[in-house]
Structures are given as C-alpha cells and as structure tokens.
Scaffold this motif. Structure first.
Motif, PDB file in Angstrom:
ATOM      1  N   SER A  15       0.702  -1.279  -0.131  1.00  0.00           N
ATOM      2  CA  SER A  15       0.047  -0.009  -0.209  1.00  0.00           C
ATOM      3  C   SER A  15       0.689   1.404   0.068  1.00  0.00           C
ATOM      4  O   SER A  15       0.379   2.377  -0.190  1.00  0.00           O
ATOM      5  N   VAL A  39     -18.106  -3.317  -1.132  1.00  0.00           N
ATOM      6  CA  VAL A  39     -16.665  -3.945  -1.589  1.00  0.00           C
ATOM      7  C   VAL A  39     -15.890  -2.332  -1.852  1.00  0.00           C
ATOM      8  O   VAL A  39     -14.855  -2.520  -1.443  1.00  0.00           O
ATOM      9  N   GLU A  40     -16.421  -1.523  -2.789  1.00  0.00           N
ATOM     10  CA  GLU A  40     -15.707  -0.664  -3.146  1.00  0.00           C
ATOM     11  C   GLU A  40     -15.367   0.236  -1.949  1.00  0.00           C
ATOM     12  O   GLU A  40     -14.162   1.046  -2.017  1.00  0.00           O
ATOM     13  N   THR A  43     -12.856  -1.510   0.232  1.00  0.00           N
ATOM     14  CA  THR A  43     -11.471  -1.506  -0.476  1.00  0.00           C
ATOM     15  C   THR A  43     -10.675  -0.217  -0.252  1.00  0.00           C
ATOM     16  O   THR A  43      -9.667  -0.142   0.134  1.00  0.00           O
ATOM     17  N   LYS A  46      -9.826   0.284   3.318  1.00  0.00           N
ATOM     18  CA  LYS A  46      -8.411  -0.805   3.658  1.00  0.00           C
ATOM     19  C   LYS A  46      -7.041   0.091   3.334  1.00  0.00           C
ATOM     20  O   LYS A  46      -6.212   0.119   3.940  1.00  0.00           O
ATOM     21  N   SER A  47      -7.073   0.886   2.320  1.00  0.00           N
ATOM     22  CA  SER A  47      -5.826   1.454   1.820  1.00  0.00           C
ATOM     23  C   SER A  47      -5.494   2.846   2.617  1.00  0.00           C
ATOM     24  O   SER A  47      -4.393   3.309   2.562  1.00  0.00           O
ATOM     25  N   ASP A 148      -9.354  -7.272   5.490  1.00  0.00           N
ATOM     26  CA  ASP A 148      -9.143  -8.263   4.442  1.00  0.00           C
ATOM     27  C   ASP A 148     -10.639  -9.020   4.598  1.00  0.00           C
ATOM     28  O   ASP A 148     -11.422  -9.586   3.705  1.00  0.00           O
ATOM     29  N   ILE A 151     -13.966  -7.048   3.624  1.00  0.00           N
ATOM     30  CA  ILE A 151     -14.022  -7.078   1.917  1.00  0.00           C
ATOM     31  C   ILE A 151     -14.644  -8.381   1.560  1.00  0.00           C
ATOM     32  O   ILE A 151     -15.327  -8.321   0.539  1.00  0.00           O
ATOM     33  N   SER A 152     -13.974  -9.419   1.968  1.00  0.00           N
ATOM     34  CA  SER A 152     -14.562 -10.819   1.643  1.00  0.00           C
ATOM     35  C   SER A 152     -15.936 -10.977   1.810  1.00  0.00           C
ATOM     36  O   SER A 152     -16.575 -11.629   1.126  1.00  0.00           O
TER      37      SER A 152
END
Length: 281
Positions: A15, A39-40, A43, A46-47, A148, A151-152
């Motif tokens: 990242s 999810v978008e 994600t 997460k970053s 993670d 997101i899954s």
C-alpha cells in the motif's frame, strides 16, 4: 498473531511507497459520494486506515436483569498509539454493577528492549516483551479493523449515505471476522471478565455496523452486537462473577455490544510514560 503481523507487513508494503511513513499510505483521491457498492467502500477504507498515531476506544456494554434487577457490565479500553515514539498508553475500566476497577498500561522501549508497564493495586509492574509481542500490539493500534475479512464479506452489507459518512450494516458470522476480533483485542478483552470465549458459537450471526467517513475513508465507528452468539456463556459468566449458584437465579441478557470508536488519526504527538512506571522492577 505472527501470521497477522506478516499480513500487516505485506499490506503496508503493497500500500505504501518504500521509505514513507504509515500515514503516507493515504492516496490523493477521496472517497466520493454516491457509491452504492460496499466492497468499493471497504477496499478504499483498507488503503487509508493505517495510521502513524491514533486514539482508539473499544468498549463492551452488557446489560442484563438478574431476578428482575439491573446488572450491567461495562468494559472500556482507551488507547493512545504512536509508531514514531514506539509507545502506546492504555487505560482500562471494568465495572460490574456499581463496582469499578481501573488500570493503566504503557508499552514503550528502554533502549532496544520493549517493556509493558502495568499499574496494579497502586503499584507498577514492569514486564519485558519479545519484539514480536511488542510489534503485534503496536500494529493492532495502527489499523482499527482487519479489512481483508470485511472486504471478503462485503456483499453482506447494505449501504446508507448521509452528508458526511457511509454507514454499512450487515450480518456476519463470528468465524467470518474472528481475526478482526482477535486483532483488535475484543475477544481477549472479554476474557478479562473471566468469560470463556471458547464457548461463543463461532457460527452464530452477529450484527456489524461500520461508519466510514466520506472524503478520508477513515473508519469512525464500528458496532458489533454479539448477544445471540454468547447469551448462554455470558449468563454463566455473570453468575460466576457475582458468586451465585446458576440454578437459583433468573438471568436475562438484554444487550451485548462491542463498540469501537476512532479519533485523532495522525495527531497524537506525545505519550509520556510516568517516571514511577519506568522505575518499576
């Protein structure tokens, strides 16, 4: 925990640009309005949800009735974290009914050796840690959730949007977010009230709500409602804590929630360990 550490290192490597601080993971883009795909949103979060300093609060609220009389348990972990200083300060408060027990914990290095300083019964205890233990605790403060897993399971969430935030609501199994719960210390925190976490049904559905700030993508708040998963074991725990025979009392669990609140990202400038703690043997 070692595997979690490896995943964190991999995440940071992927990242961030080499040589930048953790806060430099933040991209130049913003989390825009009008996104409907959970999810978008996750994600993106997460970053950016890796910090070089932060203020975290993890609280557990257990509301119950024992023979129709209120009996509540509240646990609060209030944490300041700084990767630059390699320090963490934790204030814990555990209250059962009207009885409250507070403790102070500091994590810091003396030279190259990491230590944990704990205040118990008005005296300080100094404990040497391994480098792995020290890094795991610090890293768990740098990222408020393990994204993670989230997101899954992203499509389990519905998305609501207001002027400032996205709110993601959904139901997931404890087994789906178990690493998240372990990583943020929530399960270990419950063990502080002698709750046998192995008795929690890991296949039970729990309600999870995430509030993610538009623009920054920062996770501001998360609430996990695990009453259905732990009702029976929690009832036994409370009876044991008040030292009463289970069969003689009627216990009704009305609420069991873990709440995570995150504040002051990248703005914790100094964590001062008290000299009396540093002097402990």
């Amino acid at each position: 925990m070692f595997m979690s550490l490896l995943k964190k290192i991999k995440l940071i490597t992927l990242s961030c640009i080499a040589g930048t601080s953790l806060v430099a993971c933040n991209s130049s883009q913003d989390l825009k309005a009008g996104i409907e795909d959970p999810v978008e949103i996750l994600t993106f979060a997460k970053s950016v949800n890796i910090f070089d300093s932060t203020h975290n609060q993890i609280s557990t609220s257990i509301k119950s009735n024992l023979n129709n009389q209120p009996l509540d348990i509240n646990i609060l972990f209030d944490t300041l974290y700084s990767s630059k200083e390699e320090k963490s300060s934790v204030t814990t408060s555990i209250s059962i009914g009207e009885n409250e027990n507070k403790a102070s914990i500091y994590l810091a290095k003396d030279g190259d050796i990491p230590y944990k300083y704990t205040k118990k019964d008005n005296s300080w205890v100094k404990e040497e840690l391994s480098g792995e233990q020290f890094n795991n605790i610090l890293l768990s403060s740098s990222e408020p959730m393990y994204f993670d897993e989230l997101i899954s399971k992203g499509n389990a969430f519905t998305v609501k949007e207001d002027e400032s935030n996205y709110t993601l609501d959904g139901k997931v199994k404890i087994s789906d977010i178990e690493e998240t719960l372990q990583y943020i210390g929530a399960l270990n925190m419950l063990s502080t009230i002698n709750m046998n976490i192995e008795e929690i049904d890991k296949n039970s559905d729990v309600s999870l709500t995430l509030q993610i700030e538009k623009g920054t993508g920062y996770l501001k708040n998360a609430t996990i409602d695990i009453i259905d998963a732990a009702n029976e074991s929690l009832a036994k725990t409370i009876i044991d804590l008040v030292n009463l025979p289970l069969d003689a009392f009627k216990l009704e669990i009305k609420e069991f929630k873990i709440n995570l609140a995150f504040d002051q990202p990248n703005s914790v400038e100094n964590i001062e360990v008290p000299q009396e703690a540093l002097n402990a043997q």
